[in-house]
Enzyme design. Structure first.
Site, PDB file in Angstrom:
ATOM      1  CB  SER A  64      -0.952   0.013   1.204  1.00 18.71           C
ATOM      2  OG  SER A  64      -2.024  -0.870   0.987  1.00 18.71           O
ATOM      3  CE  LYS A 115      -4.651   2.041  -1.003  1.00 19.01           C
ATOM      4  NZ  LYS A 115      -4.033   0.742  -0.717  1.00 19.01           N
ATOM      5  CB  SER A 142      -4.386   1.639   3.457  1.00 12.84           C
ATOM      6  OG  SER A 142      -3.609   1.304   2.334  1.00 12.84           O
ATOM      7  CE  LYS A 197      -1.481   3.976   2.553  1.00 17.43           C
ATOM      8  NZ  LYS A 197      -1.459   2.834   3.501  1.00 17.43           N
TER       9      LYS A 197
END
Length: 411
Positions: free
Chosen positions: A92, A95, A152, A255
């Site tokens: 993720s 992203k 997420s 993140k």
């Protein structure tokens, strides 16, 4: 092995989700459902180690991950790295690029935080981390950003991508184009969510580059510094699994990411005393490995480096200009210079001033007319721009005629 534990946790989480869905009455749907960027959030409240890393420049950090890097966000100077160019699945952390494209679209005025997005069937079919969007459900960009950054949510991320490019495929093409523009030479995006896919790869260096670019947009920190939030009038609770947000002083984001192929990943950003750092950990064996690894990198950076602000007062506030309606041009130093220096470096700052030769009109306000070169010892470490403080037009026939007529009328 950690993979057995990983799959067991995922399977148990899946079973618990089924039990939750089929065991509660419909009338209980108003109760809050917790959404997180990872299914396993059992350690989300466990503090990080309180031990501070005091390693000096040149020493090796003990970090249990396949690839790591520490970068200063403004200059993108690398302060520490190990195997930072290996292409690996990023989960993720992917992203970060969609979020950068959304921030840039907002800055251009193409969309706003109040723009309403209607979820497509494709966006709702993502699976994995999600907020369970229903086809046709409407949310604002602000709400989708909260879901994407904090939880997420794959469905929210795809919905944002479709808003910008019309389709996920078009958005992924835009992601790869922007990556190329940023010099992310070891990156190939196949989707915008980070779900495992053949050829969906990047490197720690490239993650640090796009992270540095993203945090230039102060708006992202409105979301990336949030520990808990909610959507749908409190019915969907969002939990951020980036424990540094809660437990590390100065954290600004950014993140987490976890899949069976990528293992445990993190891009962590933090700022202290004007120094903003990006620490990237890819393929950690455990969740704790990535957080402790990022903490060690950040501790190392803050312990050994600092930002020095350099300004300069000019000895003169104007210089001669040729063929202008004025003989002299007013000038100024445009901005201060922020320099990254090791804390133990010899501080022997000196400056020299250079102006453009034969400066000739026309000149517009903020045109660069010279530089202040800044040295640490004999090393050139940067420069300050000297710019025009005003417009100066070029002398021509009409200007001269105006002067003559003006003089005649004064007589």
């Amino acid at each position: 092995m950690c993979f057995g534990v990983f799959y067991l946790k995922r399977f148990l989480c899946f079973l618990l989700s089924l039990v939750f869905v089929f065991s509660i009455p419909i009338s209980a749907a108003e109760k809050a459902v917790t959404v997180s960027s990872e299914c396993d959030i059992t350690d989300v409240n466990v503090p990080l180690s309180t031990e501070t890393v005091n390693a000096a420049i040149g020493q090796t950090l003990d970090i249990k991950a396949k690839s790591i890097i520490l970068m200063e966000a403004n200059s993108k100077e690398v302060l520490y790295e190990s195997n930072s160019d290996e292409m690996l699945p990023p989960a993720s952390i992917t992203k970060i690029m969609p979020l950068l494209l959304v921030m840039e679209a907002i800055d251009r005025g193409d969309i706003s935080l109040e723009t309403v997005v209607t979820a497509s069937e494709h966006a709702c079919s993502m699976g994995g981390s999600q907020i369970w969007l229903e086809p046709g459900e409407a949310m604002t960009v602000d709400e989708l950003l909260r879901a994407t950054v904090i939880a997420s949510a794959n469905d929210a991320c795809v919905a944002l991508g479709e808003l910008i490019s019309g389709s996920e495929e078009g958005f992924v093409a835009l992601m790869n184009q922007r990556a190329a523009e940023l010099g992310m030479n070891n990156t190939s995006f196949k989707n915008c969510t980070g779900l495992d896919s053949d050829g969906h790869l990047t490197s720690a260096r490239d993650v640090a580059i796009m992270s540095s670019e993203l945090i230039k947009h102060s708006l992202i920190k409105k979301y990336s510094t949030v520990w808990m939030d909610s959507l749908r009038d409190g019915k969907s609770e969002l939990v951020n699994t980036n424990k540094l947000v809660r437990f590390y002083n100065g954290t600004t984001g950014l993140k987490t990411g976890t899949t069976s192929s990528a293992k445990y990943c993190l891009s962590a950003t933090a700022m202290r005393d004007g120094l903003e750092l990006v620490a990237v950990v890819l393929a950690g064996e455990t969740s704790n490995d990535r957080f402790e690894g990022a903490k060690k990198l950040l501790d190392f950076g803050f312990a050994n480096f600092s930002i020095t602000t350099i300004d300069h007062e000019l000895d003169q506030n104007e210089i001669k200009i040729n063929k202008g309606v004025k003989k002299n041009l007013k000038i100024r130093v445009k901005d201060d210079l922020k320099i990254l220096l090791p804390k133990n470096a010899k501080n022997d700052i000196s400056k020299t001033v250079e102006f453009r030769e034969n400066l000739t009109a026309p000149i517009k306000k903020d045109d660069v007319v010279g530089t202040v070169n800044v040295y640490n010892g004999e090393e050139l470490i940067g420069n300050l721009e000297i710019v025009a403080s005003e417009d100066v037009k070029r002398v021509n026939f009409s200007v001269i005629l105006g002067w003559i007529l003006n003089g005649m009328f004064k007589l």
